[in-house]
Design an enzyme around this catalytic site. Structure first.
Site, mmCIF file in Angstrom:
data_model
loop_
_atom_site.group_PDB
_atom_site.id
_atom_site.type_symbol
_atom_site.label_atom_id
_atom_site.label_comp_id
_atom_site.label_asym_id
_atom_site.label_seq_id
_atom_site.Cartn_x
_atom_site.Cartn_y
_atom_site.Cartn_z
ATOM 1 N N ASP A 1 1.122 -1.507 0.188
ATOM 2 C CA ASP A 1 -0.132 0.454 -0.079
ATOM 3 C C ASP A 1 1.197 1.168 0.136
ATOM 4 O O ASP A 1 2.631 0.493 0.052
ATOM 5 C CB ASP A 1 -0.843 0.346 1.101
ATOM 6 N N SER A 2 0.216 2.159 -0.403
ATOM 7 C CA SER A 2 1.060 3.513 0.332
ATOM 8 C C SER A 2 1.708 4.240 1.141
ATOM 9 O O SER A 2 1.847 4.967 1.467
ATOM 10 C CB SER A 2 0.584 4.612 -0.256
ATOM 11 N N CYS B 1 -3.931 -0.882 -2.186
ATOM 12 C CA CYS B 1 -4.393 0.934 -2.700
ATOM 13 C C CYS B 1 -5.147 1.103 -3.894
ATOM 14 O O CYS B 1 -5.067 0.275 -4.212
ATOM 15 C CB CYS B 1 -2.884 1.336 -2.945
ATOM 16 N N GLU C 1 -6.008 10.034 9.314
ATOM 17 C CA GLU C 1 -3.808 10.194 9.648
ATOM 18 C C GLU C 1 -3.705 10.616 10.588
ATOM 19 O O GLU C 1 -2.633 9.947 11.699
ATOM 20 C CB GLU C 1 -3.361 10.696 8.572
ATOM 21 N N CYS D 1 -11.416 3.864 -1.328
ATOM 22 C CA CYS D 1 -9.959 4.111 -0.083
ATOM 23 C C CYS D 1 -8.912 3.482 1.064
ATOM 24 O O CYS D 1 -10.552 3.831 1.894
ATOM 25 C CB CYS D 1 -10.125 5.845 -0.325
ATOM 26 N N HIS E 1 -7.987 4.326 3.396
ATOM 27 C CA HIS E 1 -8.602 4.777 5.233
ATOM 28 C C HIS E 1 -9.975 4.720 5.258
ATOM 29 O O HIS E 1 -10.510 5.518 6.322
ATOM 30 C CB HIS E 1 -7.532 6.353 5.185
#
Ligand code: DGN
Length: 257
Positions: A7-8, A70, A149, A181, A183
């Site tokens: 993932d990023s 991702c 985040e 996404c 997140h």
């Protein structure tokens, strides 16, 4: 041989978690590209280059399958990865789109993701391939990633941002929303407050199921009773990765560069 996931950054741990719970025998190598996050606002060429490099890194760890956890990398680079590498590759878009098509009753689906994921049209394309009579409404929600985040998943400001982004989906009368996404599943509660009657689709769970199917088809499931091993790698900020991942996974992890 282990399953490889990239993932990023940390978000793909949602996919890691679902794979562990579905396939507790399998060893896993996870790579988070923390030096180059975010992918969501970068070009297709750049994200594809990163995805190729990440896949080569995982192959150097002798993985048997690569999971692109991702959404942005899946949207931009899945086809290129499949063409380039001679190993099963599973990405998050297809399983997420399939689950949304199964879930919708009124055939109106919303898709939210990074700017890159939405601009690629990958979810919409896949959904329409499965059922061309479905109406798809897509919207990028770039402020969601930094809010997660920051750990602000239940703050007032996050609710206000969600309201601003998502209220229009109430007018569109969607009954299903793809959290496109890594997140966004962390914001499920806030999103539910804005869209109380909408079914939320988390592609991480669907992706884990697809990984299981692909391993089974290829006779690659681990049948030994040895304890699985989990290795975590990140390209920057190892300490932050370790502390956030340990909270998120509920156990202490070590991360290598
Ligand atoms: N992992 C990215 C995604 O799922 O699109 C989100 C983080 C980012 O790179 N912006």
């Amino acid at each position: 041989r282990p399953i490889g996931i990239f993932d990023s950054g940390l978000g793909g741990l949602t996919v890691f978690k679902e794979i562990v719970s579905l396939m507790p025998n399998e060893s896993i190598v996870y790579f988070g590209d923390t030096a180059r996050i975010p992918y969501g606002s970068k070009s297709k060429e750049t994200v594809t280059k990163f995805a190729m490099q990440n896949t080569r890194f995982l192959l150097s760890k002798n993985v048997k399958i690569v999971v692109v956890a991702c959404n942005t990398a899946s949207a931009y680079a899945y086809e290129a990865l499949k063409a380039k590498f001679d190993i099963p590759i599973v990405a998050v878009i297809e399983p997420g789109a399939e689950a949304a098509v199964r879930a919708t009753k009124n055939k109106k689906i919303g898709v939210i993701g990074t700017e890159g994921t939405v601009a690629s049209g990958a979810f919409k394309k896949k959904i329409l391939e499965l059922d061309s009579s479905i109406k798809v409404f897509s919207k990028p929600c770039p402020l969601f990633v930094p809010l997660v985040e920051e750990g602000w998943t239940d703050k007032e400001v996050t609710y206000l941002v969600a309201k601003e982004y998502l209220e229009e989906f109430n007018e569109k009368e969607i009954d299903t929303l793809v959290l496109g996404c890594t997140h966004y599943p962390f914001l499920q509660d806030v999103i539910k407050k804005v869209l109380p009657d909408v079914m939320l689709i988390n592609p991480a769970l669907e992706t884990a199921k697809q990984v299981f199917e692909v391993l089974k088809e290829n006779d690659m499931l681990n049948n030994s009773s040895e304890e699985p091993t989990y290795y975590f790698y990140a390209s920057d900020n190892l300490k932050k990765f370790e502390s956030v991942a340990s909270i998120f996974l509920n156990e202490k992890i070590k991360c290598e560069e």
